[in-house]
Design a protein around this motif. Structure first.
Motif, PDB file in Angstrom:
ATOM      1  N   ILE A  57       0.833  -1.203   0.000  1.00 41.74           N
ATOM      2  CA  ILE A  57       0.000   0.000   0.000  1.00 41.74           C
ATOM      3  C   ILE A  57       0.867   1.251   0.000  1.00 41.74           C
ATOM      4  CG2 ILE A  57      -1.634   1.336   1.389  1.00 41.74           C
ATOM      5  CD1 ILE A  57      -2.776  -1.394   2.356  1.00 41.74           C
ATOM      6  N   ASP A  58       1.891   1.264   0.850  1.00 40.05           N
ATOM      7  CA  ASP A  58       2.788   2.423   0.909  1.00 40.05           C
ATOM      8  C   ASP A  58       3.499   2.643  -0.420  1.00 40.05           C
ATOM      9  OD1 ASP A  58       2.056   2.783   3.546  1.00 40.05           O
ATOM     10  OD2 ASP A  58       3.829   1.793   4.374  1.00 40.05           O
ATOM     11  N   ALA A  59       3.922   1.553  -1.050  1.00 39.68           N
ATOM     12  CA  ALA A  59       4.629   1.681  -2.334  1.00 39.68           C
ATOM     13  C   ALA A  59       3.710   2.234  -3.419  1.00 39.68           C
ATOM     14  CB  ALA A  59       5.196   0.325  -2.746  1.00 39.68           C
ATOM     15  N   LEU A  60       2.476   1.764  -3.469  1.00 37.48           N
ATOM     16  CA  LEU A  60       1.542   2.235  -4.485  1.00 37.48           C
ATOM     17  C   LEU A  60       1.157   3.689  -4.253  1.00 37.48           C
ATOM     18  CD1 LEU A  60      -0.724  -0.934  -4.728  1.00 37.48           C
ATOM     19  CD2 LEU A  60       0.796  -0.077  -6.516  1.00 37.48           C
ATOM     20  N   GLN A  61       1.110   4.115  -2.982  1.00 38.90           N
ATOM     21  CA  GLN A  61       0.776   5.504  -2.696  1.00 38.90           C
ATOM     22  C   GLN A  61       1.823   6.473  -3.244  1.00 38.90           C
ATOM     23  OE1 GLN A  61       0.067   5.235   1.602  1.00 38.90           O
ATOM     24  NE2 GLN A  61      -2.002   5.996   1.253  1.00 38.90           N
ATOM     25  N   SER A  62       3.040   6.014  -3.391  1.00 43.29           N
ATOM     26  CA  SER A  62       4.103   6.896  -3.876  1.00 43.29           C
ATOM     27  C   SER A  62       4.330   6.769  -5.378  1.00 43.29           C
ATOM     28  CB  SER A  62       5.408   6.593  -3.130  1.00 43.29           C
ATOM     29  OG  SER A  62       5.844   5.267  -3.398  1.00 43.29           O
ATOM     30  N   ASP A  63       3.515   5.976  -6.064  1.00 40.91           N
ATOM     31  CA  ASP A  63       3.695   5.731  -7.499  1.00 40.91           C
ATOM     32  C   ASP A  63       2.591   6.452  -8.271  1.00 40.91           C
ATOM     33  OD1 ASP A  63       3.791   4.686 -10.098  1.00 40.91           O
ATOM     34  OD2 ASP A  63       4.489   2.733  -9.404  1.00 40.91           O
ATOM     35  N   PRO A  64       2.930   7.414  -9.144  1.00 32.46           N
ATOM     36  CA  PRO A  64       1.906   8.182  -9.855  1.00 32.46           C
ATOM     37  C   PRO A  64       1.092   7.361 -10.845  1.00 32.46           C
ATOM     38  CG  PRO A  64       4.093   8.710 -10.691  1.00 32.46           C
ATOM     39  CD  PRO A  64       4.302   7.870  -9.466  1.00 32.46           C
ATOM     40  N   SER A  65       1.493   6.126 -11.115  1.00 40.03           N
ATOM     41  CA  SER A  65       0.721   5.280 -12.028  1.00 40.03           C
ATOM     42  C   SER A  65      -0.487   4.662 -11.347  1.00 40.03           C
ATOM     43  CB  SER A  65       1.602   4.157 -12.584  1.00 40.03           C
ATOM     44  OG  SER A  65       2.692   4.677 -13.314  1.00 40.03           O
ATOM     45  N   PHE A  66      -0.560   4.831 -10.023  1.00 41.72           N
ATOM     46  CA  PHE A  66      -1.635   4.183  -9.267  1.00 41.72           C
ATOM     47  C   PHE A  66      -2.294   5.176  -8.319  1.00 41.72           C
ATOM     48  CE2 PHE A  66       1.486   0.964 -10.394  1.00 41.72           C
ATOM     49  CZ  PHE A  66       0.683   0.023 -11.022  1.00 41.72           C
ATOM     50  N   GLN A  67      -3.433   4.800  -7.813  1.00 39.69           N
ATOM     51  CA  GLN A  67      -4.137   5.587  -6.796  1.00 39.69           C
ATOM     52  C   GLN A  67      -4.544   4.657  -5.658  1.00 39.69           C
ATOM     53  OE1 GLN A  67      -8.187   6.851  -7.958  1.00 39.69           O
ATOM     54  NE2 GLN A  67      -7.850   5.769  -9.899  1.00 39.69           N
ATOM     55  N   VAL A  68      -4.588   5.208  -4.459  1.00 39.57           N
ATOM     56  CA  VAL A  68      -4.950   4.460  -3.259  1.00 39.57           C
ATOM     57  C   VAL A  68      -6.049   5.229  -2.537  1.00 39.57           C
ATOM     58  CG1 VAL A  68      -4.160   3.557  -1.041  1.00 39.57           C
ATOM     59  CG2 VAL A  68      -2.624   3.503  -3.020  1.00 39.57           C
ATOM     60  N   ILE A  69      -7.126   4.533  -2.220  1.00 42.30           N
ATOM     61  CA  ILE A  69      -8.226   5.108  -1.453  1.00 42.30           C
ATOM     62  C   ILE A  69      -8.255   4.442  -0.086  1.00 42.30           C
ATOM     63  CG2 ILE A  69     -10.721   5.429  -1.314  1.00 42.30           C
ATOM     64  CD1 ILE A  69      -9.507   7.020  -3.560  1.00 42.30           C
ATOM     65  N   GLU A  70      -8.255   5.244   0.969  1.00 47.53           N
ATOM     66  CA  GLU A  70      -8.376   4.727   2.334  1.00 47.53           C
ATOM     67  C   GLU A  70      -9.705   5.176   2.921  1.00 47.53           C
ATOM     68  OE1 GLU A  70      -5.412   6.021   5.107  1.00 47.53           O
ATOM     69  OE2 GLU A  70      -6.323   4.948   6.791  1.00 47.53           O
ATOM     70  N   ASN A  71     -10.507   4.232   3.354  1.00 50.17           N
ATOM     71  CA  ASN A  71     -11.791   4.531   3.981  1.00 50.17           C
ATOM     72  C   ASN A  71     -11.813   3.996   5.404  1.00 50.17           C
ATOM     73  OD1 ASN A  71     -12.763   5.703   1.666  1.00 50.17           O
ATOM     74  ND2 ASN A  71     -14.107   4.020   1.094  1.00 50.17           N
ATOM     75  N   PRO A  72     -11.908   4.860   6.410  1.00 51.02           N
ATOM     76  CA  PRO A  72     -12.124   4.360   7.775  1.00 51.02           C
ATOM     77  C   PRO A  72     -13.459   3.628   7.843  1.00 51.02           C
ATOM     78  CG  PRO A  72     -11.517   6.690   7.770  1.00 51.02           C
ATOM     79  CD  PRO A  72     -11.830   6.325   6.358  1.00 51.02           C
ATOM     80  N   THR A  73     -13.531   2.604   8.677  1.00 55.65           N
ATOM     81  CA  THR A  73     -14.765   1.841   8.858  1.00 55.65           C
ATOM     82  C   THR A  73     -14.943   1.539  10.342  1.00 55.65           C
ATOM     83  OG1 THR A  73     -13.940  -0.447   8.835  1.00 55.65           O
ATOM     84  CG2 THR A  73     -14.160   0.647   6.692  1.00 55.65           C
ATOM     85  N   THR A  74     -16.014   0.849  10.662  1.00 55.67           N
ATOM     86  CA  THR A  74     -16.174   0.341  12.029  1.00 55.67           C
ATOM     87  C   THR A  74     -15.986  -1.174  12.073  1.00 55.67           C
ATOM     88  OG1 THR A  74     -18.589   0.288  11.729  1.00 55.67           O
ATOM     89  CG2 THR A  74     -17.641   2.221  12.824  1.00 55.67           C
TER      90      THR A  74
END
Length: 516
Positions: free
Chosen positions: A261-278
Motif C-alpha cells: 500500500i505504501d509503495a503504491l501511494q508513492s507511485d503516480p501510475s496508481f491511486q490508493v483510497i483509504e476509507n475508515p470503517t467500524t
C-alpha cells in the motif's frame, strides 16, 4: 413519518488528521483521473473470494458475495460510499404511527433485465421468497426476524407488517442478500440470473463473473463502463501483482499488504483510497464450549493479546488497537479504551482463578488476507500466557459457516461494519456469529438498541450500554479497527464513490469507470 435517508454506522469515523473525508482519502504520486469515462471500456476489479453462486437469498457470506450481487441487483434501499442509507428501487418509505407497518413507494420506470416491470407484486414475491428462506439462513434470519407479512397495496406501493417495531428495517433491506430478482428467473438465479441493477449477467467462470451494462436501468448515469469483470483472487500479493502487470484495473488491499500500500501511494501510475470503517479484527469465541463459557477465561484471552504489537509489527500501524465492538461512532465509549492492555501474567492469574490449567483452544482462520497474518501472531501471544492455540486454515467461503455450526472454539476473522450498528449486535453477539448464545443481559441490551429509533440519542445510549456490558464480560476478543484500502491504476474513475466502501471490505463497483 416520511424517511429519506439514515446515517449508517461508518459515519463519523474519520480518525486521522490526514483523512479529509469519510468517503476516503486518495493517496497517489500524481493527480486523480480526470475526463469523461470511456463508455466502451471494460472495468476489471478483483476481490478476495471467487463467486460461489448468484442467487442473493442463497448467500452464506453476504460480504464475500456483495460485489457479485450489487452490480447485478438493486434492493429497495442501498448504502452509499459514506455509509449513508439511500433509496434505490424505493422512492420513499413511511413508518406507521404504531410503528408496526412500513409502507414503501416504488420509483416509476424501473425494470428487470428481462424488461418486466419492477412493480409491487414483483417486490412482494421477492420478499416472500426471502421470508420462506430465512429460517434456514443465518444471513436472512436476523434481517427479517421482525417481519410478519408483505402485501401489495397498489402497483407501486407495498406494506410490510411487523411482529414488533423495527426502526432499522429500511437498513436491513439494503442488504445485498435482498436484491430484487425477476420472479420469472427465481429457479435459475444461482446460475443464470435476471437482475435489477445497472449491469446484467453475461457469463461466469470458476473465478470470475462478467456483466454488461443494462441500457434500460432507471438511472442511466450509474453504469460508466460497457462491461464489468469481477474476479476472485484470494491471495493479496497475487492481486497486487495483477494490478501492476495490467491484468486487472483495481482491487482490494488488505492490511497485511501495508508495505505494498505504501509503495503504491508513492507511485503516480496508481491511486490508493483509504476509507475508515467500524470493522474490527476479532477473535470470535464459542461460549458454549467449556471453559470458554467462563467469563474469567474470556477475560484472560483478552489480556493475552498484544494489540499494539500486532498493529505496529504486522500491519504497518494502520489498524488502530481497540477492545470494543465499536471503535468509533455510535456505541463507542472512550473511557473503556485500553481496558485489556497486554498482560500475560494477568491472563494466567485469571485462568488460575477459573480453575483452568493447560488451556487448549481449537481455532480456525482464513487461508488468505488479514486472518492468515493474524493467526500465527495470536498463537504466539497466547503461548506466552500459557494457552495452546491449535489452528486450522479454511477458505473464506467456508470459515463463517464452520464456526456458526459450532465446531471450533475460536475463529480469527473480523466484525464487518454494518449499515446499521444494531445489525452488528444482531449478527455478532445475539445471532449466528455467537453460536454459544447470549446471556439474558446481553440479549436484553441488544434488543433495547435494535428497537430504538435509528439516529436517536436513545439509540446511542442503548449502544453504549451494550458496549459497557460486553467489555466488562466479553464474548469475543477485539483486536483493532480496520480501514479499507482500494488500489487502482490512475485511469480508473469513481473509486472514491463506490457504494458500501466505508462499510464492508468488499465494495459495490457500479460507480467505476475508466478514462480514455
Amino acid at each position: 413519518m416520511r424517511h429519506k435517508a439514515f446515517r449508517a454506522s461508518a459515519l463519523g469515523v474519520c480518525v486521522a488528521a490526514a483523512i479529509t473525508s469519510c468517503a476516503g482519502t486518495t493517496g497517489q504520486g500524481g493527480s486523480g483521473p480526470t475526463g469523461t469515462p470511456d463508455a466502451s471500456a471494460t472495468i476489471r476489479f478483483a476481490v478476495t473470494s471467487p463467486p460461489t453462486q448468484l442467487d442473493p437469498i442463497a448467500t452464506t457470506n453476504e460480504v464475500n458475495d456483495l460485489p457479485y450481487f450489487t452490480a447485478l441487483y438493486d434492493g429497495l434501499t442501498g448504502v452509499d460510499s459514506e455509509g449513508v442509507l439511500v433509496n434505490l428501487l424505493a422512492e420513499s418509505y413511511d413508518e406507521s404511527d404504531d410503528r408496526l407497518t412500513w409502507t414503501f413507494t416504488l420509483r416509476d420506470g424501473a425494470s428487470f433485465h428481462d424488461s418486466s416491470p419492477i412493480d409491487s407484486e414483483a417486490v412482494v414475491a421477492n420478499l416472500e421468497r426471502a421470508l420462506a428462506a430465512a429460517p434456514q439462513s443465518g444471513v436472512l434470519r436476523p434481517k427479517l426476524a421482525s417481519v410478519e407479512s408483505v402485501t401489495s397495496t397498489s402497483p407501486n406501493e407495498l406494506s410490510i407488517k411487523l411482529k414488533q417495531p423495527d426502526p432499522g428495517l429500511p437498513v436491513a433491506l439494503a442488504s445485498p442478500a435482498l436484491g430484487m430478482v425477476s420472479p420469472a428467473s427465481f429457479g435459475a438465479a444461482a446460475t443464470t440470473p435476471v437482475g435489477s441493477g445497472p449491469y446484467k449477467f453475461e457469463s461466469r467462470a470458476a473465478d470470475k463473473v462478467v456483466y454488461a451494462r443494462y441500457d434500460n436501468y432507471w438511472d442511466p448515469d450509474t453504469a460508466k463502463a460497457a462491461k464489468v469483470e469481477i474476479s476472485g483472487i484470494p491471495d493479496g500479493t497475487a492481486r497486487i501483482n495483477g494490478l501492476r502487470s495490467g491484468q486487472i484495473d483495481a482491487t482490494i488491499a488488505q492490511l497485511n499488504l501495508s508495505a505494498e500500500i505504501d509503495a503504491l501511494q508513492s507511485d503516480p501510475s496508481f491511486q490508493v483510497i483509504e476509507n475508515p470503517t467500524t470493522s474490527v479484527a476479532t477473535l470470535y469465541l464459542n461460549t458454549s464450549h467449556a471453559p470458554l463459557d467462563n467469563p474469567l477465561v474470556r477475560q484472560a484471552l483478552n489480556y493475552a493479546v498484544d494489540r499494539e504489537a500486532i498493529s505496529d509489527s504486522l500491519l504497518g500501524g494502520k489498524c488502530t488497537p481497540t477492545d470494543q465492538p465499536f471503535p468509533k461512532g455510535p456505541g463507542y465509549v472512550e473511557e473503556l479504551d485500553d481496558r485489556y492492555n497486554h498482560d500475560p501474567a494477568k491472563a494466567r492469574e485469571l485462568l488460575a482463578a477459573a480453575g483452568v490449567q493447560n488451556l487448549e483452544v481449537d481455532g480456525i482462520f482464513l487461508a488468505a488476507g488479514l486472518s492468515q497474518t493474524l493467526a500465527p501472531a495470536i498463537q504466539a501471544q497466547f503461548a506466552d500466557a500459557g494457552i495452546d492455540l491449535k489452528l486450522t486454515s479454511t477458505t473464506p467461503a467456508e470459515v463463517r459457516p464452520a464456526f456458526r455450526a459450532g465446531g471450533p472454539d475460536l475463529m480469527v476473522h473480523q466484525i464487518n461494519a454494518e449499515a446499521d450498528p444494531a445489525s452488528t449486535l444482531a449478527n455478532n453477539f445475539v445471532g449466528p456469529d455467537n453460536p454459544g448464545g447470549a446471556s439474558q443481559q446481553i440479549q436484553d441490551l441488544a434488543d433495547a438498541a435494535i428497537q430504538t429509533p435509528v439516529d436517536s440519542s436513545e439509540r446511542e445510549d442503548a449502544l453504549e450500554a451494550f458496549t459497557r456490558a460486553v467489555v466488562a464480560e466479553p464474548i469475543h476478543v477485539h483486536i483493532c479497527a480496520i480501514p479499507n484500502f482500494y488500489v487502482g491504476t490512475s485511469t480508473v474513475t469513481g473509486m472514491d464513490k463506490m457504494p458500501w466502501s466505508s462499510t464492508t471490505l468488499t465494495p459495490d463497483v457500479r460507480s467505476l469507470g475508466k478514462s480514455s
